[in-house]
Design a protein around this motif. Structure first.
Motif, PDB file in Angstrom:
ATOM      1  N   LYS A 185     -35.934 -16.144  -5.794  1.00 13.74           N
ATOM      2  CA  LYS A 185     -36.383 -17.492  -5.435  1.00 13.74           C
ATOM      3  C   LYS A 185     -36.874 -17.522  -3.989  1.00 13.74           C
ATOM      4  CE  LYS A 185     -33.393 -20.034  -8.646  1.00 13.74           C
ATOM      5  NZ  LYS A 185     -32.305 -21.044  -8.785  1.00 13.74           N
ATOM      6  N   THR A 186     -36.013 -17.100  -3.082  1.00 11.10           N
ATOM      7  CA  THR A 186     -36.324 -17.086  -1.660  1.00 11.10           C
ATOM      8  C   THR A 186     -35.256 -16.264  -0.950  1.00 11.10           C
ATOM      9  OG1 THR A 186     -36.575 -18.454   0.329  1.00 11.10           O
ATOM     10  CG2 THR A 186     -35.040 -19.252  -1.339  1.00 11.10           C
ATOM     11  N   ASN A 187     -35.567 -15.807   0.257  1.00 17.86           N
ATOM     12  CA  ASN A 187     -34.557 -15.104   1.045  1.00 17.86           C
ATOM     13  C   ASN A 187     -34.052 -15.973   2.201  1.00 17.86           C
ATOM     14  OD1 ASN A 187     -36.862 -14.999   2.644  1.00 17.86           O
ATOM     15  ND2 ASN A 187     -36.380 -12.983   3.474  1.00 17.86           N
ATOM     16  N   GLN A 229     -40.757 -16.382   3.232  1.00 19.66           N
ATOM     17  CA  GLN A 229     -39.968 -16.430   2.018  1.00 19.66           C
ATOM     18  C   GLN A 229     -40.293 -15.224   1.149  1.00 19.66           C
ATOM     19  OE1 GLN A 229     -40.451 -20.149   0.009  1.00 19.66           O
ATOM     20  NE2 GLN A 229     -39.085 -21.205   1.406  1.00 19.66           N
ATOM     21  N   ASN A 230     -39.340 -14.745   0.456  1.00 18.21           N
ATOM     22  CA  ASN A 230     -39.497 -13.585  -0.411  1.00 18.21           C
ATOM     23  C   ASN A 230     -39.302 -14.041  -1.843  1.00 18.21           C
ATOM     24  OD1 ASN A 230     -39.341 -11.252  -1.862  1.00 18.21           O
ATOM     25  ND2 ASN A 230     -37.961 -10.203  -0.433  1.00 18.21           N
ATOM     26  N   ARG A 231     -40.402 -14.130  -2.586  1.00 15.92           N
ATOM     27  CA  ARG A 231     -40.307 -14.644  -3.946  1.00 15.92           C
ATOM     28  C   ARG A 231     -40.498 -13.538  -4.985  1.00 15.92           C
ATOM     29  NH1 ARG A 231     -40.257 -20.118  -4.317  1.00 15.92           N
ATOM     30  NH2 ARG A 231     -40.735 -21.271  -2.427  1.00 15.92           N
ATOM     31  N   LEU A 267     -29.567 -19.134  -4.537  1.00 15.89           N
ATOM     32  CA  LEU A 267     -30.792 -18.353  -4.371  1.00 15.89           C
ATOM     33  C   LEU A 267     -31.049 -17.419  -5.552  1.00 15.89           C
ATOM     34  CD1 LEU A 267     -30.543 -17.260  -0.618  1.00 15.89           C
ATOM     35  CD2 LEU A 267     -31.498 -19.359  -1.581  1.00 15.89           C
TER      36      LEU A 267
END
Length: 314
Positions: free
Chosen positions: A172-174, A4-6, A189
């Motif tokens: 938030k997330t990817n 996940q990319n936050r 997102l």
């Protein structure tokens, strides 16, 4: 475990989750998906071939049907290869630009699908309510103008979608909880105020599918009014039978489309995997069912099909 990319405000890639909660069954789910896609390809190619090769089918109804088949081929091919790649090879990654491109084509082609159904309803209305002027109203020039208007509407109205999404920050997330890139899935997102984006999507839905559906219903009310004033029961049944295929195709498209639209915006208590499954049905079933319904229920097409592939009429 999915990454996940936050922190990144502009992710270069997204990860498609597939059908949440059913990841272990993706390979089994892919079997009916693949078969439906194969039937859609075969059915629409055959329909286009028959209409193109037989000059007696170069009438408004069949020309619009041919354009609908081309649209169905493009719509299903925009989504299904990537979905099957995800199910078969766990190929979840999709670049940001590819995601926006897929999103644009899916939404614009879906809009065109609705437009072609409206054009076919208009053709049935003129053919039944004003039969003596049918050939003078729906000339080849008018058909091409209507088709161009349908295509341009789909392109122009949906063109801002990718650019609106491109400007949003995604922190938030990817991970996209879907099998393909879809407007509402990406909106969720974003870590910014998306009320304007959601409102724009709502207005677009009304101006395209919603308005088309209302106009189609109005056309069929007028058609039914004309049919019930015909002198004989046989004439009524024969006239209604010419509209039967179009009604079935319309139901196949609009029922899952409206269910998907309503559950996305208001069905917060409905399980996510049901949301995603209905959204896939909306893309899968109409392209497969349209050639089957028209091929079986339209006598001219069925007869030409038998002539081409068996050299006999039944």
């Amino acid at each position: 475990m999915l990454a996940q990319n936050r922190t990144s405000l502009n992710p270069t890639t997204f990860l498609l989750l597939g059908i949440p909660g059913l990841e272990t069954a993706h390979v089994w789910i892919s079997i009916p998906f693949f078969l439906v896609y194969l039937l859609a390809l075969m059915g629409n190619f055959v329909l286009i071939f028959i209409i193109k090769m037989d000059s007696s089918l170069h009438e408004p109804m069949y020309l619009f049907l041919c354009m609908l088949s081309v649209n169905d081929l493009m719509l299903s091919t925009t989504a299904l290869p990537k979905i099957l790649s995800l199910f078969w090879f766990n190929d979840r990654e999709i670049s940001f630009k590819a995601c926006l491109t897929q999103l644009f084509f899916i939404h614009s082609l879906s809009t065109m699908e609705s437009g072609f159904l409206l054009a076919m309803a208009f053709d049935r209305y003129v053919a039944i309510c004003n039969p003596l002027r049918h050939s003078t109203i729906l000339t080849h020039g008018v058909i091409m103008a209507l088709s161009l208007a349908i295509v341009l509407r789909g392109i122009i109205l949906l063109f801002p979608h990718p650019f609106l999404l491109m400007r949003l920050p995604y922190c938030k997330t990817n991970v996209i909880a879907h099998t393909y890139c879809e407007f509402m899935a990406l909106i969720k997102l974003a870590c910014a105020n998306t009320k304007i984006h959601r409102f724009y999507g709502l207005i677009l839905a009304f101006l395209t599918g919603g308005l088309d559906f209302i106009l189609i219903i109005c056309s069929y009310i007028l058609i039914l009014h004309a049919v019930f004033h015909l002198p004989s029961k046989k004439a009524k049944l024969k006239t209604l039978s010419t509209c039967g295929s179009h009604v079935w195709v319309m139901l196949v498209l609009y029922i899952p489309a409206f269910f998907s639209f309503i559950t996305h915006r208001f069905g917060h208590n409905i399980a996510l995997h049901i949301h995603i499954f209905i959204a896939n049905v909306y893309l899968l079933i109409p392209p497969m069912m349209n050639p089957i319904i028209y091929g079986v229920k339209t006598e001219n097409i069925w007869g030409k099909f038998l002539k081409v592939f068996t050299n006999t009429y039944v």
